[in-house]
Write a protein that holds these residues in place. Sequence first.
Motif, mmCIF file in Angstrom:
data_model
loop_
_atom_site.group_PDB
_atom_site.id
_atom_site.type_symbol
_atom_site.label_atom_id
_atom_site.label_comp_id
_atom_site.label_asym_id
_atom_site.label_seq_id
_atom_site.Cartn_x
_atom_site.Cartn_y
_atom_site.Cartn_z
ATOM 1 N N LYS A 57 0.821 -1.209 0.000
ATOM 2 C CA LYS A 57 0.000 0.000 0.000
ATOM 3 C C LYS A 57 0.854 1.258 0.000
ATOM 4 O O LYS A 57 0.482 2.266 -0.588
ATOM 5 N N GLU A 103 -2.859 5.213 -4.820
ATOM 6 C CA GLU A 103 -4.256 5.367 -4.413
ATOM 7 C C GLU A 103 -4.406 5.475 -2.895
ATOM 8 O O GLU A 103 -5.479 5.790 -2.400
ATOM 9 N N TYR A 104 -3.349 5.196 -2.165
ATOM 10 C CA TYR A 104 -3.413 5.238 -0.706
ATOM 11 C C TYR A 104 -2.682 6.462 -0.178
ATOM 12 O O TYR A 104 -1.707 6.912 -0.746
ATOM 13 N N GLN A 105 -3.161 6.975 0.935
ATOM 14 C CA GLN A 105 -2.577 8.140 1.606
ATOM 15 C C GLN A 105 -2.241 7.729 3.032
ATOM 16 O O GLN A 105 -3.087 7.189 3.744
ATOM 17 N N GLN A 106 -1.022 7.967 3.459
ATOM 18 C CA GLN A 106 -0.649 7.639 4.831
ATOM 19 C C GLN A 106 -1.155 8.729 5.765
ATOM 20 O O GLN A 106 -0.983 9.918 5.500
ATOM 21 N N SER A 150 -5.747 -0.945 8.619
ATOM 22 C CA SER A 150 -6.067 -0.012 7.530
ATOM 23 C C SER A 150 -7.266 -0.500 6.723
ATOM 24 O O SER A 150 -8.095 0.307 6.291
ATOM 25 N N THR A 151 -7.393 -1.815 6.539
ATOM 26 C CA THR A 151 -8.540 -2.361 5.813
ATOM 27 C C THR A 151 -9.823 -2.090 6.586
ATOM 28 O O THR A 151 -10.830 -1.665 6.012
ATOM 29 N N ASN A 172 -10.685 1.632 6.391
ATOM 30 C CA ASN A 172 -11.234 1.961 5.067
ATOM 31 C C ASN A 172 -12.688 1.529 4.953
ATOM 32 O O ASN A 172 -13.531 2.267 4.443
#
Length: 96
Positions: free
Chosen positions: A50, A55-58, A83-84, A87
């Motif tokens: 990821k 497409e992902y932002q930390q 994180s899943t 989301n």
Amino acid sequence: MTGSKFASLRAMRERREQDADAELLSQSVPDAAPPIPEEPRRRVGRPPGKRSNPEYQQVTVLLHGQTYLEARKRLLDERKEVSTLLNELLDEWLKR
């Protein structure tokens, strides 16, 4: 003494490359089989995750320690990442 302490090594490498090129040119095989294409090399190490996906932002989130601990325990049983879960929860919240 030469200008560089590696000059003699460079000269040896160049001579070796010239000898190898000359040997290849001198070898003539009229009915040689076509070269076998190489298979693409697999990368060594972990697959991209990821962090490298645009497409992902930390983000940084502050959670109560006990809440986070309990969530991690349950997520381990379900083989999910925090994180899943976050989301999924945010997507559901945004649909309201």
